[in-house]
Design a protein around this motif. Structure first.
Motif, PDB file in Angstrom:
ATOM      1  N   GLY A  77       0.820  -1.204   0.000  1.00  0.00           N
ATOM      2  CA  GLY A  77       0.000   0.000   0.000  1.00  0.00           C
ATOM      3  C   GLY A  77       0.851   1.250   0.000  1.00  0.00           C
ATOM      4  N   MET A  78       0.228   2.343  -0.431  1.00  0.00           N
ATOM      5  CA  MET A  78       0.877   3.657  -0.419  1.00  0.00           C
ATOM      6  C   MET A  78      -0.052   4.647   0.253  1.00  0.00           C
ATOM      7  N   GLU A  79       0.551   5.654   0.878  1.00  0.00           N
ATOM      8  CA  GLU A  79      -0.250   6.617   1.613  1.00  0.00           C
ATOM      9  C   GLU A  79       0.372   7.996   1.501  1.00  0.00           C
ATOM     10  N   GLY A  80      -0.504   8.993   1.431  1.00  0.00           N
ATOM     11  CA  GLY A  80      -0.053  10.376   1.415  1.00  0.00           C
ATOM     12  C   GLY A  80      -0.949  11.235   2.273  1.00  0.00           C
ATOM     13  N   LEU A  81      -0.359  12.140   3.033  1.00  0.00           N
ATOM     14  CA  LEU A  81      -1.109  12.988   3.946  1.00  0.00           C
ATOM     15  C   LEU A  81      -0.635  14.431   3.811  1.00  0.00           C
ATOM     16  N   VAL A  82      -1.590  15.350   3.695  1.00  0.00           N
ATOM     17  CA  VAL A  82      -1.320  16.782   3.649  1.00  0.00           C
ATOM     18  C   VAL A  82      -2.145  17.428   4.740  1.00  0.00           C
ATOM     19  N   GLY A  83      -1.518  18.235   5.587  1.00  0.00           N
ATOM     20  CA  GLY A  83      -2.288  18.861   6.650  1.00  0.00           C
ATOM     21  C   GLY A  83      -1.471  19.841   7.452  1.00  0.00           C
ATOM     22  N   GLY A  84      -2.092  20.276   8.512  1.00  0.00           N
ATOM     23  CA  GLY A  84      -1.423  21.157   9.458  1.00  0.00           C
ATOM     24  C   GLY A  84      -1.806  20.761  10.862  1.00  0.00           C
ATOM     25  N   PHE A  85      -0.805  20.752  11.763  1.00  0.00           N
ATOM     26  CA  PHE A  85      -1.025  20.383  13.150  1.00  0.00           C
ATOM     27  C   PHE A  85      -0.419  21.472  14.029  1.00  0.00           C
ATOM     28  N   ASP A  86      -1.298  22.157  14.777  1.00  0.00           N
ATOM     29  CA  ASP A  86      -0.879  23.315  15.554  1.00  0.00           C
ATOM     30  C   ASP A  86      -0.159  24.313  14.662  1.00  0.00           C
ATOM     31  N   ALA A  87      -0.742  24.584  13.484  1.00  0.00           N
ATOM     32  CA  ALA A  87      -0.263  25.572  12.516  1.00  0.00           C
ATOM     33  C   ALA A  87       1.057  25.180  11.870  1.00  0.00           C
ATOM     34  N   VAL A  88       1.495  23.921  12.056  1.00  0.00           N
ATOM     35  CA  VAL A  88       2.719  23.451  11.415  1.00  0.00           C
ATOM     36  C   VAL A  88       2.339  22.693  10.140  1.00  0.00           C
ATOM     37  N   PRO A  89       2.690  23.194   8.938  1.00  0.00           N
ATOM     38  CA  PRO A  89       2.367  22.476   7.694  1.00  0.00           C
ATOM     39  C   PRO A  89       3.057  21.107   7.678  1.00  0.00           C
ATOM     40  N   THR A  90       2.307  20.101   7.265  1.00  0.00           N
ATOM     41  CA  THR A  90       2.833  18.740   7.269  1.00  0.00           C
ATOM     42  C   THR A  90       2.495  18.074   5.941  1.00  0.00           C
ATOM     43  N   TYR A  91       3.537  17.440   5.314  1.00  0.00           N
ATOM     44  CA  TYR A  91       3.363  16.732   4.041  1.00  0.00           C
ATOM     45  C   TYR A  91       4.022  15.372   4.187  1.00  0.00           C
ATOM     46  N   LEU A  92       3.195  14.350   4.283  1.00  0.00           N
ATOM     47  CA  LEU A  92       3.711  13.014   4.570  1.00  0.00           C
ATOM     48  C   LEU A  92       3.430  12.066   3.415  1.00  0.00           C
ATOM     49  N   GLY A  93       4.385  11.175   3.165  1.00  0.00           N
ATOM     50  CA  GLY A  93       4.191  10.101   2.206  1.00  0.00           C
ATOM     51  C   GLY A  93       4.708   8.811   2.799  1.00  0.00           C
ATOM     52  N   GLY A  94       4.094   7.682   2.411  1.00  0.00           N
ATOM     53  CA  GLY A  94       4.529   6.428   3.004  1.00  0.00           C
ATOM     54  C   GLY A  94       4.229   5.226   2.134  1.00  0.00           C
ATOM     55  N   PHE A  95       4.872   4.131   2.525  1.00  0.00           N
ATOM     56  CA  PHE A  95       4.695   2.856   1.832  1.00  0.00           C
ATOM     57  C   PHE A  95       4.707   1.761   2.879  1.00  0.00           C
ATOM     58  N   PHE A  96       3.850   0.765   2.716  1.00  0.00           N
ATOM     59  CA  PHE A  96       3.863  -0.374   3.614  1.00  0.00           C
ATOM     60  C   PHE A  96       3.595  -1.634   2.803  1.00  0.00           C
ATOM     61  N   GLY A  97       4.090  -2.754   3.282  1.00  0.00           N
ATOM     62  CA  GLY A  97       3.904  -3.990   2.532  1.00  0.00           C
ATOM     63  C   GLY A  97       4.297  -5.214   3.318  1.00  0.00           C
ATOM     64  N   THR A  98       3.735  -6.347   2.894  1.00  0.00           N
ATOM     65  CA  THR A  98       4.040  -7.652   3.474  1.00  0.00           C
ATOM     66  C   THR A  98       4.217  -8.655   2.343  1.00  0.00           C
ATOM     67  N   LEU A  99       5.242  -9.473   2.452  1.00  0.00           N
ATOM     68  CA  LEU A  99       5.472 -10.555   1.495  1.00  0.00           C
ATOM     69  C   LEU A  99       5.702 -11.840   2.273  1.00  0.00           C
ATOM     70  N   ILE A 100       4.884 -12.846   1.987  1.00  0.00           N
ATOM     71  CA  ILE A 100       5.060 -14.173   2.572  1.00  0.00           C
ATOM     72  C   ILE A 100       5.632 -15.073   1.488  1.00  0.00           C
ATOM     73  N   THR A 101       6.758 -15.677   1.747  1.00  0.00           N
ATOM     74  CA  THR A 101       7.418 -16.488   0.728  1.00  0.00           C
ATOM     75  C   THR A 101       6.567 -17.697   0.359  1.00  0.00           C
ATOM     76  N   ASP A 102       6.595 -18.039  -0.891  1.00  0.00           N
ATOM     77  CA  ASP A 102       5.771 -19.138  -1.421  1.00  0.00           C
ATOM     78  C   ASP A 102       6.552 -20.443  -1.323  1.00  0.00           C
ATOM     79  N   ILE A 103       6.641 -20.976  -0.109  1.00  0.00           N
ATOM     80  CA  ILE A 103       7.324 -22.244   0.108  1.00  0.00           C
ATOM     81  C   ILE A 103       6.347 -23.218   0.741  1.00  0.00           C
ATOM     82  N   GLU A 104       6.669 -24.487   0.699  1.00  0.00           N
ATOM     83  CA  GLU A 104       5.738 -25.520   1.122  1.00  0.00           C
ATOM     84  C   GLU A 104       6.019 -26.040   2.533  1.00  0.00           C
ATOM     85  N   SER A 105       7.075 -25.584   3.168  1.00  0.00           N
ATOM     86  CA  SER A 105       7.379 -26.086   4.501  1.00  0.00           C
ATOM     87  C   SER A 105       6.507 -25.385   5.533  1.00  0.00           C
TER      88      SER A 105
END
Length: 881
Positions: free
Chosen positions: A689-717
């Motif tokens: 997934g990807m995420e982006g956030l634009v905002g202000g917190f206590d009058a502080v401009p904030t520009y955030l971007g992010g990435f998250f992910g999970t990979l489970i290996t395709d093995i049979e054990s």
């Protein structure tokens, strides 16, 4: 005299259609093998080796979700004198069964004509815990296919009904339970043509049995020690149901019906000739929290499964082409039986004298009746965009919606027939159908032709062959009450109310009624049709309060209230909501927020408004405003697609999902957050997934971007490897991210006071890499704790992670415990507890804990990676919470 004729019919049927299999088998629990020989003098050329289906793996599924493991080895095929015959193991040709790669070596074809065929085989049992074809330390169940099965139609799955004799040898300490007439300690026979020779193998030291004799059939319940009360209750239900069914549908071919406790969790049933397996949820967790709460559902399930002894098992079907003749009829019989015997169709025991019942009903949002549960399934399928006929083959219905068509829509088709001929006459027709076709396979055309002797063909076409959704409605137009059935000849009951009383009639055509003041009209009041939208079934429309005894959110517009209480270190908060709703499409209303702030020592009281809108399963919009929280909006859109995983039909799911959330408290505190996620776990074990956030917190401009992910290996054990990543960055370099967003110090009262964590304040960027080695252990026997929950398994994981941020690098290692518990209704919950050792590059270290809870079964026992960047933001104002 009538019963004598029926018995004679059974013997004639057995003589004419017998296949006459003689089976000798031996069970080896150490090697999980059933070795045997099958001998027949009938001219059978094709045998289905059902365990070989997908035995080599499914190329369309991630290994984590595969169920391979069982198979049949053919040792030899000879004639009566021992001469080797010419045979082949080929790909079963029925494309309806699934992809060709899954059907390899699933059919034994004999290439020459002989008087007798002797097949020597070895069946390897699956080393997995499954509802059927599963292996436990003390239980094995095979409903179909533990021996080569004769098949009639190579385009579907139509097993040839056949008579058989089984001689079974089991080691000391084990017992065989066979769905046939017992001739001796080791020999069983079918009474005529059965669909299969169902076989269960149980350990005597674990399982007990109780035997109850009815007027015509004996019921034997096989259960794990300690569940005598539940076994007796299920037996009582079975005797009650069998007495009703035999009286109305005709006698069975079984002198004994076996009911087995299946160790696999869940509320389900499985039926074969003379044998019914009931899911462990009706035993182990049935009385959690509220004793007897699941009794109505248990009765319904027993009634459904026993109905299969007449329809689906007694009268055989092609399960890929004609499954409605099994499930739809059985579900109708079960539902109507429940209504007749109990006078209602409560989904749960709402009359239980337990204070928790009201809480459970409201908190878990459980349907009040089976009819309402059915309506939810019909509505769910409609909102997913599914259009299918009751008589459709499995390849024409999305796999994850087939139950809504075969069970709910199909059952409603038979309830609609009941409106035309009445319940007693419909039972009589079904009884005649059973007597005519018992021990035989039936086609859809044959069935509809048989029913067509009593019902208009146009009605049958609308009920069983029409793929469009049905939506009856009533409205006032030009001084007339219009009843519109959408040009579908579905039998529709109409009730007209006036000050002088009420009257009713059934129509299959659109019609009009003369309007008069005070007139009320209701369509399908008994929920007998498969109408997908019922709010337009009443004139004038129904509006109800949520505390009405017979409140029905599928028919009525609701005035409902919701209450939420929050306890935290800052104080206590209360939110009350009053909504006007058309479930599940939209709702709007007002809210009130009150509370007490302990730090400030003051109370507060604010008001606001809220709404939600859900036109289908893929679009959701909600919003709220209050003086305390400001404006809060959320929108989510997912993209439906048909995902092929090798089976008869694809899944209709959404792998791509988009969401946008916005908050506005004031000009100094606001944000807009967008998230995209792609869930490809089934195919490749991947979730990103990807995420982006634009905002202000206590009058502080904030520009955030992010990435998250999970990979489970395709093995049979059994030992998987899992990779997780979470990355976030503040574009303007503002330090708003918490590098320890997912852990809590155990050496200090807060992370800000922790000796190591306090060295690293908020950061402008964060990279968190995790590598895990999870392992799952599922218990053969679940254990209950103080009637609160049942422990069903334990996951462990060793996790390594590396956090990179402004202040430096912190390494971590965690030991994870993930118990799977089951609560009321056999609902699985995964708990996650972790103890982490964190260490930075300078050697400073600390201990922390982490944890989470998730409803439903888990994909793997490991941390669920945080899927929103806001969890990592250090909120600097309580007003931004």
């Amino acid at each position: 005299m009538k019963s004598i004729c029926v018995v004679f019919l059974f013997f004639v049927t057995a003589a004419v259609f017998a296949v006459n299999f003689n089976i000798q088998a031996r069970f080896n629990p150490e090697e999980l093998i059933i070795s045997g020989t099958l001998s027949t003098k009938d001219d059978i050329k094709n045998y289905l080796l059902l365990p070989n289906y997908a035995s080599e793996g499914n190329p369309y599924l991630h290994a984590l979700f595969e169920e391979k493991g069982g198979k049949i080895d053919i040792i030899s095929v000879t004639d009566g004198s021992g001469r080797m015959l010419n045979y082949e193991l080929i790909t079963y040709p029925a494309t309806l069964l699934g992809d060709e790669s899954l059907r390899q070596r699933t059919m034994l074809t004999i290439k020459e004509n002989v008087e007798q065929v002797v097949i020597s085989f070895r069946t390897h049992l699956k080393k997995k815990r499954l509802p059927e074809e599963g292996t436990y330390s003390d239980f094995v169940l095979y409903r179909f296919g533990w021996y080569p099965l004769p098949v009639e139609d190579l385009e579907g799955l139509r097993i040839s009904p056949h008579s058989w004799q089984l001689m079974l040898q089991v080691p000391e300490g084990w017992e065989g339970v066979v769905g046939g007439e017992r001739e001796s300690e080791t020999v069983w026979k079918s009474n005529g043509n059965y669909l299969s020779c169902p076989l269960a193998l149980v350990k005597k030291e674990s399982y007990k049995e109780l035997s109850f004799s009815g007027d015509e059939v004996k019921v034997v319940v096989h259960f794990r020690k300690g569940f005598e009360g539940t076994a007796s209750k299920l037996a009582a239900y079975a005797l009650q149901v069998l007495d009703n069914h035999i009286r109305k549908l005709g006698p069975l071919r079984y002198s004994t019906v076996h009911i087995m406790q299946d160790p696999f969790p869940g509320l389900y049933g499985i039926t074969a000739d003379g044998l019914v397996a009931i899911g462990d949820g009706f035993f182990t967790t049935a009385d959690l929290w509220v004793s007897g709460f699941l009794d109505p559902l248990a009765f319904y399930l027993v009634a459904h499964e026993l109905s299969h002894l007449w329809f689906g098992i007694g009268t055989s079907v092609d399960f890929l082409k004609n499954n409605f003749m099994s499930e739809s009829i059985s579900d109708y019989i079960a539902h109507s039986t429940m209504l007749e015997i109990y006078g209602n169709d409560y989904y749960m025991n709402w009359d239980s004298a337990d204070i928790l019942v009201t809480f459970i009903k409201d908190y878990f949002d459980i349907p009040l009746t089976v009819s309402q549960a059915d309506q939810f399934m019909l509505l769910y399928a409609k909102m997913a965009g599914v259009k299918a006929a009751v008589a459709d083959a499995t390849d024409r219905i999305p796999q994850n919606f087939s139950s809504a068509i075969y069970y709910q829509k199909g059952k409603r088709a038979f309830f609609s027939l009941e409106e035309i001929v009445g319940r007693e006459k419909l039972y009589s027709i079904l009884s005649e159908y059973y007597r005519h076709y018992v021990g035989k396979n039936v086609f859809t055309d044959e069935f509809l032709s048989f029913i067509g002797r009593y019902i208009d063909s146009g009605i049958l076409e609308a009920l069983f062959l029409e793929r469009e959704n049905f939506d009856a409605r009533v409205y006032l137009e030009d001084g007339k009450i219009k009843i519109d059935n959408g040009s579908m000849k579905v039998p529709l009951r109409v009730i007209v109310e006036s000050s002088d009383g009420s009257s009713s009639f059934v129509t299959t055509e659109s019609t009009s009624l003369t309007y008069f003041p005070g007139m009320k009209v209701h369509l399908d009041p008994g929920m007998h049709t498969f109408d997908i939208e019922r709010h337009n079934n009443h004139w004038p429309p129904l509006i109800e309060g949520e505390y009405g005894k017979d409140q029905n959110r599928y028919d009525a517009y609701l005035l409902s209230t919701h209450l939420n209480i929050e306890l935290s270190a800052s104080g206590i908060g209360y939110t009350g909501e009053l909504l006007f709703e058309k479930f599940p499409y939209f709702g709007f209303g007002i809210l009130s927020q009150s509370g007490y702030l302990s730090k400030e020592g003051i109370g507060y009281n604010y008001s606001g408004a809220l709404f939600y809108f859900r036109p289908d399963n893929y679009t959701f919009l909600k919003g709220r405003y209050s003086e305390l929280e400001g404006i809060h909006l959320f929108a989510e859109i997912s993209i439906p697609e048909k995902l092929f995983i090798g089976d008869s039909a694809p899944l209709l799911i959404s792998r791509h999902k988009f969401s946008v959330e916005g908050r506005y408290l004031d000009s100094e505190n606001f944000y807009i957050d967008g998230v995209y996620s792609f869930n490809n776990m089934l195919k490749h074990g991947l979730y990103v997934g990807m995420e982006g956030l634009v905002g202000g917190f206590d009058a502080v401009p904030t520009y955030l971007g992010g990435f998250f992910g999970t990979l489970i290996t395709d093995i049979e054990s059994g030992l998987l490897t899992v990779f997780d990543v979470f990355a976030a960055v503040e574009a303007s370099g503002k330090e708003v991210l918490d590098p320890f967003y997912d852990v809590l110090s155990v050496v200090a009262t807060s992370n800000s006071l922790d000796p190591m964590m306090s060295k690293y304040p908020a950061t402008s960027y964060l990279l968190d890499f995790k590598f895990s080695l999870p392992y799952t252990f599922s218990m053969d026997k679940r254990i209950n704790f103080l009637n609160l929950f049942s422990l069903g398994g334990m996951g462990t994981s060793w996790e390594f992670d590396c956090r990179i941020f402004n202040g430096g690098v912190v390494f971590g290692t965690s030991v994870i415990l993930s118990p799977v518990i089951y609560i009321i209704g056999d609902t699985p919950i995964r708990l996650y507890f972790g103890l982490s050792l964190l260490m930075d590059a300078e050697g400073e270290s600390t201990l922390a804990i982490k944890g989470s809870v998730s409803l439903g079964s888990s994909i793997y026992f490991n941390e669920n990676i945080v899927s929103t960047i806001k969890e990592a933001i250090k909120w600097k104002s309580s007003g931004s919470r």
